[in-house]
Design an enzyme around this catalytic site. Sequence first.
Site, PDB file in Angstrom:
ATOM      1  N   CYS A  39       0.827  -1.210   0.000  1.00 17.92           N
ATOM      2  CA  CYS A  39       0.000   0.000   0.000  1.00 17.92           C
ATOM      3  C   CYS A  39       0.863   1.263   0.000  1.00 17.92           C
ATOM      4  O   CYS A  39       0.714   2.123  -0.860  1.00 17.92           O
ATOM      5  CB  CYS A  39      -0.912  -0.021   1.217  1.00 17.92           C
ATOM      6  N   GLY A 178      -8.996  -3.842 -14.759  1.00 17.55           N
ATOM      7  CA  GLY A 178      -9.478  -3.762 -13.370  1.00 17.55           C
ATOM      8  C   GLY A 178      -9.054  -2.434 -12.754  1.00 17.55           C
ATOM      9  O   GLY A 178      -8.532  -1.545 -13.442  1.00 17.55           O
ATOM     10  N   ILE A 180      -6.614  -1.357 -10.693  1.00 25.17           N
ATOM     11  CA  ILE A 180      -5.227  -0.880 -10.763  1.00 25.17           C
ATOM     12  C   ILE A 180      -4.875  -0.485 -12.197  1.00 25.17           C
ATOM     13  O   ILE A 180      -4.303   0.575 -12.460  1.00 25.17           O
ATOM     14  CB  ILE A 180      -4.261  -1.959 -10.217  1.00 25.17           C
ATOM     15  N   GLY A 181      -5.264  -1.326 -13.156  1.00 24.72           N
ATOM     16  CA  GLY A 181      -4.976  -1.045 -14.565  1.00 24.72           C
ATOM     17  C   GLY A 181      -5.588   0.268 -15.008  1.00 24.72           C
ATOM     18  O   GLY A 181      -4.951   1.065 -15.701  1.00 24.72           O
ATOM     19  N   VAL A 233      -4.910 -11.499 -24.380  1.00 24.53           N
ATOM     20  CA  VAL A 233      -3.504 -11.314 -24.762  1.00 24.53           C
ATOM     21  C   VAL A 233      -2.846 -12.684 -24.866  1.00 24.53           C
ATOM     22  O   VAL A 233      -2.957 -13.506 -23.955  1.00 24.53           O
ATOM     23  CB  VAL A 233      -2.776 -10.417 -23.738  1.00 24.53           C
ATOM     24  N   GLY A 262      -4.435  -9.010 -11.821  1.00 25.16           N
ATOM     25  CA  GLY A 262      -4.859  -9.507 -10.509  1.00 25.16           C
ATOM     26  C   GLY A 262      -3.668  -9.784  -9.604  1.00 25.16           C
ATOM     27  O   GLY A 262      -2.513  -9.682 -10.029  1.00 25.16           O
ATOM     28  N   MET A 308      -8.957  -7.768  -0.423  1.00 23.57           N
ATOM     29  CA  MET A 308      -7.756  -7.224  -1.072  1.00 23.57           C
ATOM     30  C   MET A 308      -7.747  -5.692  -1.195  1.00 23.57           C
ATOM     31  O   MET A 308      -7.417  -5.136  -2.250  1.00 23.57           O
ATOM     32  CB  MET A 308      -7.588  -7.854  -2.458  1.00 23.57           C
ATOM     33  N   HIS A 435     -24.895  22.218   3.264  1.00 18.13           N
ATOM     34  CA  HIS A 435     -25.207  22.756   1.938  1.00 18.13           C
ATOM     35  C   HIS A 435     -24.336  23.972   1.661  1.00 18.13           C
ATOM     36  O   HIS A 435     -24.193  24.815   2.556  1.00 18.13           O
ATOM     37  CB  HIS A 435     -26.687  23.149   1.880  1.00 18.13           C
TER      38      HIS A 435
END
Length: 450
Positions: A39, A178, A180-181, A233, A262, A308, A435
């Site tokens: 992280c 996904g 991250i991509g 791919v 992944g 995850m 507001h």
Amino acid sequence: MYDLVILGGGPAGYLSAERAGEAGLNTVLIEKCHLGGVCLNEGCVPSKTILYSSKLFSQAKHSQGFGVTVGDAAFDLKKVMTRKEKVIGALRKGIAATMKKNKVTVVNGEGTVLPKENNAFRVKAGDTIVEGKKLLICTGSEAIRIPIPGADRDFVYTNREILSIDHIPENFVVIGGGVIGLEIANFFAEVGSKVTVVELLPFIGGPIDSDISAALKKEMEKKGIVFKLQSKVVEIGEKSVVYEAGGNKESVDADIVLMSVGRRPVTKGLGFENINLFIDKGAIRVDERGRTNVPDVWAAGDVNGVSMLAHTAYREGEVCINDILGKNDRMRYHAVPGVIYTHPEVATIGLTEKEAAHEGIEVTTAKLPMSYSGRYLAENEAGKGFCKVVVNKETRALLGVHMIGSVCSEMIFGVAPMIENELRVEDIAELVFPHPTVSEIIRDTVKHAK
Ligand SMILES: Cc1cc2nc3c(=O)[nH]c(=O)nc-3n(C[C@H](O)[C@H](O)[C@H](O)COP(=O)(O)OP(=O)(O)OC[C@H]3O[C@@H](n4cnc5c(N)ncnc54)[C@H](O)[C@@H]3O)c2cc1C
């Protein structure tokens, strides 16, 4: 002998160590690399730091619509990366200081679990063997590399290398659409690369709401990102990515390829068999309190393969420590938010319409454009983004909120207690939101769920 040995110093590990230390447990934390884990060092923090720079750059280039003219905007990757390192360094120091403050011993080394002796768990890290009454495993996850020809070429990166890149590629290809991509594709598109995302599924963003996924794709395409969906791919060539689509073989030019298909829990080669730990499909199987099949052994974070996400890892670590301390606590996964930090952002929590149908729950939904919010209109270009809510038709309880638009990530947490406490549309309508804020969109959309 320590009360508690923690293996792995990522979010799950260091937060657990902090909580254990605070509670007076004599705790040792073993980390083979840097405190903060994936992280802090090669995930959430570096990606958001550089994404903020590309967002500023993009906003500077498009500021005329807001009545602001700036000179020629320029992007200095070297400075961006230096700043990223500074951010990481400051946070690493912060974690080390927290460990010290809570009297946690930190051992730097790769830990391997040895067979138990004299009722003690034993972990070997370099020349040191630490012994403990209890063991908490937080070894996290690693990027998966698909074994296709050319996958080992030197321009094929994972998140680790890509977040320290020293040049902006002309042609950037992401394998995997996904979370991250998409975030990294967004970065490179904003700083000038020609970006292609090749994804096996017919949609992007994984299990998110299908309307949100379609809207996100549109927004990403406006940035110039090309999506090749339902495309597999099969090879990475000299300077290209070869994929199969609709029975045909096609290829796209690539200077840098990000393999983002992944992540897998880190459970191999760590001696877990020495204590007969049950590993299921590569992940440590745990119950809702983080307990494994072995008494006095817990596991938290990506290593259990459940959610995850860093914030899940924090909470799982906390639940484990509470269980160790004899406090009644458990994981409740149904109200864990998920964010995609693209521009615009996606933030989602609870059930999607599809998931509710799968669970046999009859729902009603409502959707409002973000431009319904005065604050959003004031600070963003009109028309982009929306909020969608999913409500139980029978009980009127809020089940899910799905949003796309800037600043969504900062609002979604507010929905968690609504879902956890099974608030109904009528309960939420009575809550007072400040507001003008964009968060008002949540209450207003909920009110529209008839
Ligand atoms: C590019 C990217 C972006 C991400 N962005 C986000 C985000 O924005 N928000 C979010 O919630 N999540 C995000 N994630 C996911 C997040 O990083 C993980 O969910 C989180 O790091 C999991 O924490 P953890 O403590 O379980 O494991 P990790 O962070 O993986 O930490 C595990 C630690 O254990 C150490 N270790 C492993 N084996 C051993 C051993 N044998 N001995 C000693 N130490 C060991 C490792 O070195 C590592 O430091 C992102 C991930 C990536 C890759």
